[in-house]
Scaffold this motif. Structure first.
Motif, PDB file in Angstrom:
ATOM      1  N   ASN A 190       0.828  -1.205   0.000  1.00  0.00           N
ATOM      2  CA  ASN A 190       0.000   0.000   0.000  1.00  0.00           C
ATOM      3  C   ASN A 190       0.866   1.259   0.000  1.00  0.00           C
ATOM      4  OD1 ASN A 190      -2.491  -1.352   0.010  1.00  0.00           O
ATOM      5  ND2 ASN A 190      -2.397  -1.633   2.228  1.00  0.00           N
ATOM      6  N   HIS A 191       2.018   1.182   0.670  1.00  0.00           N
ATOM      7  CA  HIS A 191       2.929   2.321   0.723  1.00  0.00           C
ATOM      8  C   HIS A 191       3.455   2.663  -0.665  1.00  0.00           C
ATOM      9  CE1 HIS A 191       5.795   5.128   2.412  1.00  0.00           C
ATOM     10  NE2 HIS A 191       6.780   4.509   1.803  1.00  0.00           N
ATOM     11  N   GLN A 192       3.622   1.644  -1.498  1.00  0.00           N
ATOM     12  CA  GLN A 192       4.075   1.876  -2.872  1.00  0.00           C
ATOM     13  C   GLN A 192       3.146   2.858  -3.594  1.00  0.00           C
ATOM     14  OE1 GLN A 192       4.943  -0.901  -6.786  1.00  0.00           O
ATOM     15  NE2 GLN A 192       3.198  -1.360  -5.500  1.00  0.00           N
ATOM     16  N   LYS A 193       1.847   2.670  -3.412  1.00  0.00           N
ATOM     17  CA  LYS A 193       0.869   3.563  -4.049  1.00  0.00           C
ATOM     18  C   LYS A 193       1.044   4.991  -3.539  1.00  0.00           C
ATOM     19  CE  LYS A 193      -2.368  -0.317  -4.083  1.00  0.00           C
ATOM     20  NZ  LYS A 193      -3.634  -0.852  -3.511  1.00  0.00           N
ATOM     21  N   TYR A 194       1.306   5.105  -2.234  1.00  0.00           N
ATOM     22  CA  TYR A 194       1.504   6.427  -1.638  1.00  0.00           C
ATOM     23  C   TYR A 194       2.750   7.095  -2.217  1.00  0.00           C
ATOM     24  CZ  TYR A 194       3.024   9.937   1.719  1.00  0.00           C
ATOM     25  OH  TYR A 194       3.469  11.093   2.282  1.00  0.00           O
ATOM     26  N   VAL A 195       3.830   6.343  -2.352  1.00  0.00           N
ATOM     27  CA  VAL A 195       5.089   6.892  -2.882  1.00  0.00           C
ATOM     28  C   VAL A 195       4.889   7.385  -4.311  1.00  0.00           C
ATOM     29  CG1 VAL A 195       7.460   6.327  -3.572  1.00  0.00           C
ATOM     30  CG2 VAL A 195       6.571   5.531  -1.370  1.00  0.00           C
ATOM     31  N   ILE A 196       4.166   6.603  -5.125  1.00  0.00           N
ATOM     32  CA  ILE A 196       3.908   7.017  -6.510  1.00  0.00           C
ATOM     33  C   ILE A 196       3.098   8.302  -6.529  1.00  0.00           C
ATOM     34  CG2 ILE A 196       2.655   6.410  -8.618  1.00  0.00           C
ATOM     35  CD1 ILE A 196       3.415   3.467  -8.023  1.00  0.00           C
ATOM     36  N   GLU A 197       2.017   8.336  -5.754  1.00  0.00           N
ATOM     37  CA  GLU A 197       1.160   9.521  -5.716  1.00  0.00           C
ATOM     38  C   GLU A 197       1.912  10.736  -5.188  1.00  0.00           C
ATOM     39  OE1 GLU A 197      -3.079  10.990  -3.686  1.00  0.00           O
ATOM     40  OE2 GLU A 197      -2.430   8.895  -3.540  1.00  0.00           O
ATOM     41  N   PHE A 198       2.683  10.534  -4.130  1.00  0.00           N
ATOM     42  CA  PHE A 198       3.461  11.624  -3.534  1.00  0.00           C
ATOM     43  C   PHE A 198       4.455  12.190  -4.548  1.00  0.00           C
ATOM     44  CE2 PHE A 198       7.170  13.236  -1.280  1.00  0.00           C
ATOM     45  CZ  PHE A 198       6.606  14.044  -0.303  1.00  0.00           C
ATOM     46  N   THR A 199       5.148  11.298  -5.253  1.00  0.00           N
ATOM     47  CA  THR A 199       6.172  11.725  -6.215  1.00  0.00           C
ATOM     48  C   THR A 199       5.558  12.474  -7.391  1.00  0.00           C
ATOM     49  OG1 THR A 199       7.531   9.800  -5.628  1.00  0.00           O
ATOM     50  CG2 THR A 199       8.060  10.922  -7.685  1.00  0.00           C
ATOM     51  N   LEU A 200       4.482  11.947  -7.942  1.00  0.00           N
ATOM     52  CA  LEU A 200       3.847  12.601  -9.087  1.00  0.00           C
ATOM     53  C   LEU A 200       3.254  13.955  -8.687  1.00  0.00           C
ATOM     54  CD1 LEU A 200       2.092   9.577 -10.850  1.00  0.00           C
ATOM     55  CD2 LEU A 200       4.305  10.630 -11.372  1.00  0.00           C
ATOM     56  N   ASN A 201       2.679  14.034  -7.500  1.00  0.00           N
ATOM     57  CA  ASN A 201       2.133  15.322  -7.027  1.00  0.00           C
ATOM     58  C   ASN A 201       3.238  16.346  -6.827  1.00  0.00           C
ATOM     59  OD1 ASN A 201      -0.561  14.585  -7.035  1.00  0.00           O
ATOM     60  ND2 ASN A 201      -0.549  13.867  -4.921  1.00  0.00           N
ATOM     61  N   ALA A 202       4.393  15.878  -6.353  1.00  0.00           N
ATOM     62  CA  ALA A 202       5.520  16.783  -6.123  1.00  0.00           C
ATOM     63  C   ALA A 202       6.078  17.354  -7.424  1.00  0.00           C
ATOM     64  CB  ALA A 202       6.628  16.054  -5.366  1.00  0.00           C
ATOM     65  N   LEU A 203       5.803  16.690  -8.537  1.00  0.00           N
ATOM     66  CA  LEU A 203       6.298  17.148  -9.838  1.00  0.00           C
ATOM     67  C   LEU A 203       5.373  18.161 -10.503  1.00  0.00           C
ATOM     68  CD1 LEU A 203       7.557  13.773 -11.332  1.00  0.00           C
ATOM     69  CD2 LEU A 203       8.997  15.732 -10.753  1.00  0.00           C
ATOM     70  N   LYS A 204       4.147  18.266 -10.004  1.00  0.00           N
ATOM     71  CA  LYS A 204       3.186  19.145 -10.664  1.00  0.00           C
ATOM     72  C   LYS A 204       3.669  20.599 -10.656  1.00  0.00           C
ATOM     73  CE  LYS A 204      -0.981  16.411  -9.730  1.00  0.00           C
ATOM     74  NZ  LYS A 204      -2.269  16.371  -8.991  1.00  0.00           N
ATOM     75  N   PRO A 205       3.450  21.314 -11.747  1.00  0.00           N
ATOM     76  CA  PRO A 205       3.904  22.716 -11.801  1.00  0.00           C
ATOM     77  C   PRO A 205       3.178  23.566 -10.773  1.00  0.00           C
ATOM     78  CG  PRO A 205       3.263  21.883 -13.980  1.00  0.00           C
ATOM     79  CD  PRO A 205       2.786  20.877 -12.977  1.00  0.00           C
ATOM     80  N   ASN A 206       3.873  24.615 -10.315  1.00  0.00           N
ATOM     81  CA  ASN A 206       3.235  25.566  -9.417  1.00  0.00           C
ATOM     82  C   ASN A 206       2.115  26.270 -10.174  1.00  0.00           C
ATOM     83  OD1 ASN A 206       5.018  25.096  -7.253  1.00  0.00           O
ATOM     84  ND2 ASN A 206       6.539  26.457  -8.190  1.00  0.00           N
ATOM     85  N   GLU A 207       1.039  26.553  -9.474  1.00  0.00           N
ATOM     86  CA  GLU A 207      -0.123  27.197 -10.120  1.00  0.00           C
ATOM     87  C   GLU A 207       0.252  28.501 -10.790  1.00  0.00           C
ATOM     88  OE1 GLU A 207      -3.232  26.143 -10.528  1.00  0.00           O
ATOM     89  OE2 GLU A 207      -2.710  24.204  -9.626  1.00  0.00           O
ATOM     90  N   GLU A 208       1.126  29.272 -10.137  1.00  0.00           N
ATOM     91  CA  GLU A 208       1.442  30.596 -10.655  1.00  0.00           C
ATOM     92  C   GLU A 208       2.300  30.551 -11.915  1.00  0.00           C
ATOM     93  OE1 GLU A 208       4.293  29.812  -7.159  1.00  0.00           O
ATOM     94  OE2 GLU A 208       2.167  29.507  -7.663  1.00  0.00           O
ATOM     95  N   THR A 209       2.929  29.368 -12.193  1.00  0.00           N
ATOM     96  CA  THR A 209       3.797  29.288 -13.359  1.00  0.00           C
ATOM     97  C   THR A 209       3.076  28.702 -14.556  1.00  0.00           C
ATOM     98  OG1 THR A 209       4.598  27.077 -12.750  1.00  0.00           O
ATOM     99  CG2 THR A 209       5.828  28.986 -11.925  1.00  0.00           C
ATOM    100  N   LYS A 210       1.803  28.293 -14.367  1.00  0.00           N
ATOM    101  CA  LYS A 210       1.056  27.707 -15.480  1.00  0.00           C
ATOM    102  C   LYS A 210       0.676  28.775 -16.496  1.00  0.00           C
ATOM    103  CE  LYS A 210      -0.889  23.703 -13.102  1.00  0.00           C
ATOM    104  NZ  LYS A 210      -2.117  23.009 -12.715  1.00  0.00           N
TER     105      LYS A 210
END
Length: 210
Positions: A190-210
């Motif tokens: 289950n932690h694997q799913k969390y790590v994937i989600e955490f990592t992908l969310n951390a890569l998302k662009p900042n709202e102000e730079t979109k």
């Protein structure tokens, strides 16, 4: 040499039993006599085939590192879409470590006993080429605006630490949480799913730079 049993069968059995003992008891906690007893041989046979306990450990560790690095580097150097590559990369770590949990134990052993040796082992597998590839992919995605500015070295360390830590310190974690291995394995899955989600969310662009 010692009996009528095929030498390759004896050698494979010694290596298999040694691997299990190193995983369970660590390098220091495993003696040549323990290995001989588990493999139904004797100390002379273990020394004949492998010269020493450390040489046997090195052979097992090299095989484990080959499995880990081959599959990880294949993923990193693939042409998968970037976010799919990251998810596959993390899943590959977990798949390998569930299949070969001794890898994490062996790495931890080398970190404490022979860090320079571990560095040289990894260097000879040319990780720099894969690092350059992932760095290039990150720069391309940043330029396209699909991910935020992300230092490649920090990103690699994050994935490595989040993926390896649960396997390296599983025994300690199970003791602290007072849970059996099956329950802990389910927790890691289950932690694997969390790590994937955490990592992908951390890569998302900042709202102000979109």
């Amino acid at each position: 040499m010692f009996n009528n049993e095929d030498s390759s069968v004896v050698k494979d059995r010694i290596q298999k039993e040694a691997q299990a003992l190193f995983l369970k008891n660590g390098f220091k906690g495993t003696s040549v006599r323990d290995i001989a007893k588990a493999s139904e041989t004797n100390v002379a046979m273990v020394n004949y085939y492998f010269k020493s306990k450390y040489n046997l450990f090195e052979i097992i560790f090299e095989d484990a590192l080959d499995v880990l690095t081959k599959r990880l580097f294949e993923t990193i150097n693939s042409e998968l879409p970037f976010l799919e590559l990251i998810e596959t990369w993390i899943r590959t770590y977990y798949e390998i470590l569930f299949e070969y949990p001794q890898i994490a134990a062996f790495i931890l052993n080398e970190v404490s006993l022979n860090p320079e040796g571990l560095t040289q082992r990894i260097k000879k597998r040319n990780p720099y080429g894969s690092f350059c590839k992932i760095e290039q992919r990150i720069e391309e995605e940043v330029a396209k605006g699909t991910i935020r500015e992300t230092p490649a070295a920090d990103f690699l360390l994050n994935i490595l630490s989040m993926s390896m830590f649960p396997f390296m310190f599983g025994t300690l974690a199970m003791t602290l949480m007072d849970i059996p291995l099956d329950t802990y394995n389910e927790l890691i899955a289950n932690h694997q799913k969390y790590v994937i989600e955490f990592t992908l969310n951390a890569l998302k662009p900042n709202e102000e730079t979109k």
